[in-house]
Design an enzyme around this catalytic site. Structure first.
Site, PDB file in Angstrom:
ATOM      1  N   ASP A 175       0.857  -1.185   0.000  1.00 43.64           N
ATOM      2  CA  ASP A 175       0.000   0.000   0.000  1.00 43.64           C
ATOM      3  C   ASP A 175       0.901   1.245   0.000  1.00 43.64           C
ATOM      4  O   ASP A 175       1.762   1.389   0.881  1.00 43.64           O
ATOM      5  CB  ASP A 175      -0.877  -0.054   1.275  1.00 43.64           C
ATOM      6  CG  ASP A 175      -1.826   1.136   1.377  1.00 43.64           C
ATOM      7  OD1 ASP A 175      -1.762   2.043   0.522  1.00 43.64           O
ATOM      8  OD2 ASP A 175      -2.615   1.148   2.348  1.00 43.64           O
ATOM      9  N   GLU A 189      30.159   5.143   4.592  1.00 50.65           N
ATOM     10  CA  GLU A 189      30.074   3.753   5.027  1.00 50.65           C
ATOM     11  C   GLU A 189      29.911   2.853   3.807  1.00 50.65           C
ATOM     12  O   GLU A 189      29.831   1.640   3.945  1.00 50.65           O
ATOM     13  CB  GLU A 189      28.954   3.545   6.031  1.00 50.65           C
ATOM     14  CG  GLU A 189      27.574   3.821   5.537  1.00 50.65           C
ATOM     15  CD  GLU A 189      26.526   3.400   6.548  1.00 50.65           C
ATOM     16  OE1 GLU A 189      26.113   2.245   6.469  1.00 50.65           O
ATOM     17  OE2 GLU A 189      26.147   4.211   7.403  1.00 50.65           O
ATOM     18  N   CYS A 212      26.353   5.746   9.782  1.00 52.84           N
ATOM     19  CA  CYS A 212      25.850   7.057   9.346  1.00 52.84           C
ATOM     20  C   CYS A 212      26.393   8.206  10.187  1.00 52.84           C
ATOM     21  O   CYS A 212      26.127   9.371   9.904  1.00 52.84           O
ATOM     22  CB  CYS A 212      24.323   7.061   9.374  1.00 52.84           C
ATOM     23  SG  CYS A 212      23.624   5.716   8.403  1.00 52.84           S
ATOM     24  N   THR A 226      13.981   1.979   1.805  1.00 54.76           N
ATOM     25  CA  THR A 226      14.720   3.051   2.483  1.00 54.76           C
ATOM     26  C   THR A 226      16.135   3.187   1.920  1.00 54.76           C
ATOM     27  O   THR A 226      17.076   3.499   2.638  1.00 54.76           O
ATOM     28  CB  THR A 226      14.764   2.837   4.014  1.00 54.76           C
ATOM     29  OG1 THR A 226      15.390   1.580   4.293  1.00 54.76           O
ATOM     30  CG2 THR A 226      13.372   2.830   4.621  1.00 54.76           C
ATOM     31  N   SER A 253      17.013  -1.537  14.933  1.00 51.78           N
ATOM     32  CA  SER A 253      17.694  -0.266  14.665  1.00 51.78           C
ATOM     33  C   SER A 253      16.860   0.927  15.158  1.00 51.78           C
ATOM     34  O   SER A 253      17.411   1.930  15.613  1.00 51.78           O
ATOM     35  CB  SER A 253      18.076  -0.163  13.186  1.00 51.78           C
ATOM     36  OG  SER A 253      17.293   0.752  12.514  1.00 51.78           O
ATOM     37  N   HIS A 286      19.392  12.509  12.081  1.00 50.72           N
ATOM     38  CA  HIS A 286      19.708  11.540  11.038  1.00 50.72           C
ATOM     39  C   HIS A 286      18.396  10.907  10.588  1.00 50.72           C
ATOM     40  O   HIS A 286      17.578  10.510  11.422  1.00 50.72           O
ATOM     41  CB  HIS A 286      20.669  10.474  11.584  1.00 50.72           C
ATOM     42  CG  HIS A 286      20.773   9.287  10.686  1.00 50.72           C
ATOM     43  ND1 HIS A 286      21.106   9.406   9.349  1.00 50.72           N
ATOM     44  CD2 HIS A 286      20.569   7.953  10.902  1.00 50.72           C
ATOM     45  CE1 HIS A 286      21.104   8.204   8.797  1.00 50.72           C
ATOM     46  NE2 HIS A 286      20.783   7.312   9.712  1.00 50.72           N
ATOM     47  N   LYS A 328       9.820   9.875  15.267  1.00 52.55           N
ATOM     48  CA  LYS A 328       9.881   8.930  16.403  1.00 52.55           C
ATOM     49  C   LYS A 328      10.927   9.408  17.414  1.00 52.55           C
ATOM     50  O   LYS A 328      10.715   9.379  18.618  1.00 52.55           O
ATOM     51  CB  LYS A 328      10.301   7.535  15.907  1.00 52.55           C
ATOM     52  CG  LYS A 328       9.243   6.758  15.149  1.00 52.55           C
ATOM     53  CD  LYS A 328       9.848   5.409  14.717  1.00 52.55           C
ATOM     54  CE  LYS A 328       8.973   4.639  13.748  1.00 52.55           C
ATOM     55  NZ  LYS A 328       7.753   4.111  14.350  1.00 52.55           N
ATOM     56  N   ASN A 387      17.618   7.437   2.023  1.00 54.68           N
ATOM     57  CA  ASN A 387      18.696   7.408   3.007  1.00 54.68           C
ATOM     58  C   ASN A 387      20.032   7.673   2.315  1.00 54.68           C
ATOM     59  O   ASN A 387      20.396   6.993   1.357  1.00 54.68           O
ATOM     60  CB  ASN A 387      18.735   6.053   3.719  1.00 54.68           C
ATOM     61  CG  ASN A 387      19.589   6.093   4.985  1.00 54.68           C
ATOM     62  OD1 ASN A 387      20.179   7.128   5.302  1.00 54.68           O
ATOM     63  ND2 ASN A 387      19.638   4.998   5.700  1.00 54.68           N
ATOM     64  N   SER A 404      24.527   3.444  13.157  1.00 54.32           N
ATOM     65  CA  SER A 404      24.269   2.107  13.706  1.00 54.32           C
ATOM     66  C   SER A 404      25.539   1.458  14.208  1.00 54.32           C
ATOM     67  O   SER A 404      26.631   1.730  13.726  1.00 54.32           O
ATOM     68  CB  SER A 404      23.654   1.220  12.628  1.00 54.32           C
ATOM     69  OG  SER A 404      22.390   1.692  12.303  1.00 54.32           O
TER      70      SER A 404
HETATM   71  N1  COA Z   1      -0.636   3.032   5.784  1.00 54.34           N
HETATM   72  C1  COA Z   1       0.013   3.836   6.636  1.00 54.34           C
HETATM   73  N2  COA Z   1       1.044   3.398   7.437  1.00 54.34           N
HETATM   74  C2  COA Z   1       1.391   2.111   7.342  1.00 54.34           C
HETATM   75  C3  COA Z   1       0.729   1.210   6.468  1.00 54.34           C
HETATM   76  C4  COA Z   1      -0.337   1.714   5.658  1.00 54.34           C
HETATM   77  N3  COA Z   1      -0.974   0.935   4.797  1.00 54.34           N
HETATM   78  N4  COA Z   1       1.317   0.002   6.608  1.00 54.34           N
HETATM   79  C5  COA Z   1       2.292   0.128   7.538  1.00 54.34           C
HETATM   80  N5  COA Z   1       2.337   1.403   7.979  1.00 54.34           N
HETATM   81  C6  COA Z   1       3.261   1.980   8.970  1.00 54.34           C
HETATM   82  C7  COA Z   1       3.516   1.085  10.174  1.00 54.34           C
HETATM   83  O1  COA Z   1       2.517   1.239  11.163  1.00 54.34           O
HETATM   84  C8  COA Z   1       4.869   1.580  10.620  1.00 54.34           C
HETATM   85  O2  COA Z   1       4.754   2.792  11.318  1.00 54.34           O
HETATM   86  P1  COA Z   1       5.104   2.853  12.896  1.00 54.34           P
HETATM   87  O3  COA Z   1       6.507   2.348  13.020  1.00 54.34           O
HETATM   88  O4  COA Z   1       4.985   4.305  13.212  1.00 54.34           O
HETATM   89  O5  COA Z   1       4.116   1.973  13.558  1.00 54.34           O
HETATM   90  C9  COA Z   1       5.586   1.942   9.306  1.00 54.34           C
HETATM   91  O6  COA Z   1       4.537   2.081   8.315  1.00 54.34           O
HETATM   92  C10 COA Z   1       6.534   0.856   8.825  1.00 54.34           C
HETATM   93  O7  COA Z   1       5.884  -0.363   8.867  1.00 54.34           O
HETATM   94  P2  COA Z   1       6.647  -1.697   9.283  1.00 54.34           P
HETATM   95  O8  COA Z   1       5.670  -2.813   9.267  1.00 54.34           O
HETATM   96  O9  COA Z   1       7.442  -1.478  10.514  1.00 54.34           O
HETATM   97  O10 COA Z   1       7.611  -1.799   7.993  1.00 54.34           O
HETATM   98  P3  COA Z   1       8.790  -2.743   7.629  1.00 54.34           P
HETATM   99  O11 COA Z   1       8.785  -4.019   8.368  1.00 54.34           O
HETATM  100  O12 COA Z   1       8.736  -2.793   6.142  1.00 54.34           O
HETATM  101  O13 COA Z   1      10.097  -1.934   8.109  1.00 54.34           O
HETATM  102  C11 COA Z   1      11.747  -0.240   8.202  1.00 54.34           C
HETATM  103  C12 COA Z   1      10.271  -0.561   7.933  1.00 54.34           C
HETATM  104  C13 COA Z   1      11.933   1.252   8.110  1.00 54.34           C
HETATM  105  C14 COA Z   1      12.121  -0.720   9.590  1.00 54.34           C
HETATM  106  C15 COA Z   1      12.606  -0.969   7.109  1.00 54.34           C
HETATM  107  O14 COA Z   1      12.352  -0.362   5.883  1.00 54.34           O
HETATM  108  C16 COA Z   1      14.095  -0.919   7.397  1.00 54.34           C
HETATM  109  O15 COA Z   1      14.623  -1.762   8.099  1.00 54.34           O
HETATM  110  N6  COA Z   1      14.816   0.070   6.810  1.00 54.34           N
HETATM  111  C17 COA Z   1      16.233   0.281   7.084  1.00 54.34           C
HETATM  112  C18 COA Z   1      16.374   1.211   8.260  1.00 54.34           C
HETATM  113  C19 COA Z   1      17.818   1.565   8.464  1.00 54.34           C
HETATM  114  O16 COA Z   1      18.514   1.883   7.522  1.00 54.34           O
HETATM  115  N7  COA Z   1      18.310   1.491   9.700  1.00 54.34           N
HETATM  116  C20 COA Z   1      19.722   1.708   9.928  1.00 54.34           C
HETATM  117  C21 COA Z   1      20.102   3.116  10.079  1.00 54.34           C
HETATM  118  S1  COA Z   1      19.313   3.976  11.372  1.00 54.34           S
END
Ligand code: COA
Length: 395
Positions: free
Chosen positions: A37, A87, A119, A160, A209, A241, A250, A284, A316
């Site tokens: 979605d 990185e 980062c 991301t 993370s 960041h 958050k 990112n 990280s």
């Molecule tokens: N409409 C609106 N929001 C929605 C949705 C929809 N249809 N479906 C999911 N969401 C929201 C979720 O509620 C969540 O928000 P919240 O965390 O505020 O509750 C957000 O979208 C992400 O959903 P989630 O199920 O957690 O997604 P995911 O398992 O695909 O993971 C990340 C998202 C960001 C954790 C993932 O993309 C990731 O690991 N990215 C890398 C992050 C990174 O680089 N970290 C290292 C450096 S800090």
């Protein structure tokens, strides 16, 4: 306020410029491919598109493109140090900064080094630069931070990704932002994101993370307060960041809660709203991300003359730092707003199939003579790999 904060020979960021890639993948294309979605991308993680490097672009071409206008405006006099934070390094031994030094024609009387801590590296580079300038205010330091964020196809991290480079000229009496003492620092040994030497794509535990980032916010703020930093209410805005822009929200809510302020969403929007404009269309950019947040803030805010900005740099693994900057009156005359918007607007949208081919493209590792497909229209390109050497050219 500590004595150092009232330092009458301020040091900080004198110029700031960024560059990104030739191509862009809108999240609508990714969501059509994987059935997600689109609201999850646009609202859930706060991302609309991500920069995708052409086959002949990398951290060096982006960093050189970011730094060239800085050198054009200020010349290279006094620059005796170039620090490249990344990185997504291209070599285990040689600093990517040496290629940038060469492409920009900087003097041989320069030290060049590469820094790494996920980062966070660009903030370490900035702090090293400030130290050098404090020691000799006639010197200036070119800090470049560039990364290509690459995760496995069809993994949660895929949405991301992104790529960009930021160049900052650090010096005495800066035109943009005076960086203050103290800093609050924090380190914890955690496996939330890492990339072993044998892998091209990073490994990430997304939920881990997010938790590690929030702990680091708390830890670095606590240390900042203990070191005698400013009170939370003194800040006009906060640059976090942004691995995805929702992470800044958050983090800020967490900080407000930690400080016992309660979460007022209007305040959160006011504190962060302007800082996400570049990251939410670039994706990112790892080390560059927190300074893209600063660029977006300075480029869009009505008037920040003399106002304090908070920075939270997270890498990280993990290391974090909270520090403050004060925006220099008259800064608006020195901004590169038009060039920044042009860097974003010039990107060519690609479809999912082309993005996937670029993602899967990698150089043969046989030491042969391999020309790179000519794709970028940017000022610098990676032309070939020959005898295991990267060959760059200026267009
Ligand atoms: N409409 C609106 N929001 C929605 C949705 C929809 N249809 N479906 C999911 N969401 C929201 C979720 O509620 C969540 O928000 P919240 O965390 O505020 O509750 C957000 O979208 C992400 O959903 P989630 O199920 O957690 O997604 P995911 O398992 O695909 O993971 C990340 C998202 C960001 C954790 C993932 O993309 C990731 O690991 N990215 C890398 C992050 C990174 O680089 N970290 C290292 C450096 S800090």
């Amino acid at each position: 306020m500590s004595e150092e904060m009232a330092n009458d020979s301020p040091t900080g960021i004198h110029d700031l410029s960024f560059a990104t890639t030739e191509f862009v993948l809108p999240h609508t294309a990714l969501s059509r491919h994987n059935g997600t979605d689109i609201a999850k991308y646009h609202k859930g993680i706060g991302q609309r598109s991500m920069s995708v490097p052409a086959a002949d672009e990398d951290i060096v071409t982006m960093a050189a493109a970011a730094a060239a206008p800085v050198i054009e405006r200020h010349g290279s006099d006094g620059i005796r140090t170039v620090v490249f934070a990344t990185e997504s390094s291209i070599d285990q031994a040689k600093s990517a900064g040496i290629y940038v030094h060469s492409l920009l024609g900087l003097p041989s009387a320069t030290r060049v080094v590469e820094l790494k801590q996920a980062c966070y590296g660009a903030t370490a580079a900035l702090q090293f630069a400030l130290g050098l300038v404090h020691r000799d205010p006639a010197q200036r330091v070119l800090v470049v931070a560039g990364d290509v964020s690459k995760y496995e196809l069809d993994s949660p991290g895929e949405a991301t990704q992104g790529a960009a480079a930021v160049a900052m000229l650090v010096g005495a009496d800066p035109a943009l932002v005076r960086i203050e003492e103290p800093s609050g620092v924090f380190t914890a040994d955690v496996m939330d994101f890492w990339r072993p030497n044998y892998r091209e794509a990073a490994l990430v535990d997304g939920q881990e993370s997010i938790g590690a980032y929030l702990l680091a916010v708390e830890g670095s703020w606590k240390d900042y307060a203990e070191q005698g930093g400013r009170a939370l209410d003194e800040f006009a805005a906060f640059c976090y960041h942004q691995p995805f822009t929702k992470m800044a929200y958050k983090a800020h809510r967490h900080l407000l809660n930690y400080c016992g302020h309660g979460v007022d969403e209007e305040r959160v929007a006011r504190d962060l709203g302007l800082t996400t404009a570049y990251n939410n269309v670039i994706g990112n950019s790892y080390t560059a991300s927190v300074y893209l947040a600063l660029a977006a803030l300075l480029d869009q805010a009505d008037d920040l003359d003399g106002r304090a900005v908070g920075f939270l740099s997270y890498g990280s693994g993990s290391v974090a730092e909270f520090f403050a900057g004060s925006v220099v009156p008259g800064y608006r005359e020195h901004l590169r707003t038009e060039a920044h918007r042009a860097a974003i607007d010039r990107r060519v949208p690609i479809d999912y199939a082309r993005y996937r081919r670029l993602h899967e493209y990698s150089f043969p590792a046989d030491g042969g003579d391999h020309r790179t497909p000519s794709e970028t229209t940017g000022p610098f390109r990676l032309a070939a790999l020959r005898d295991h050497k990267r060959i760059y050219e200026t267009r």
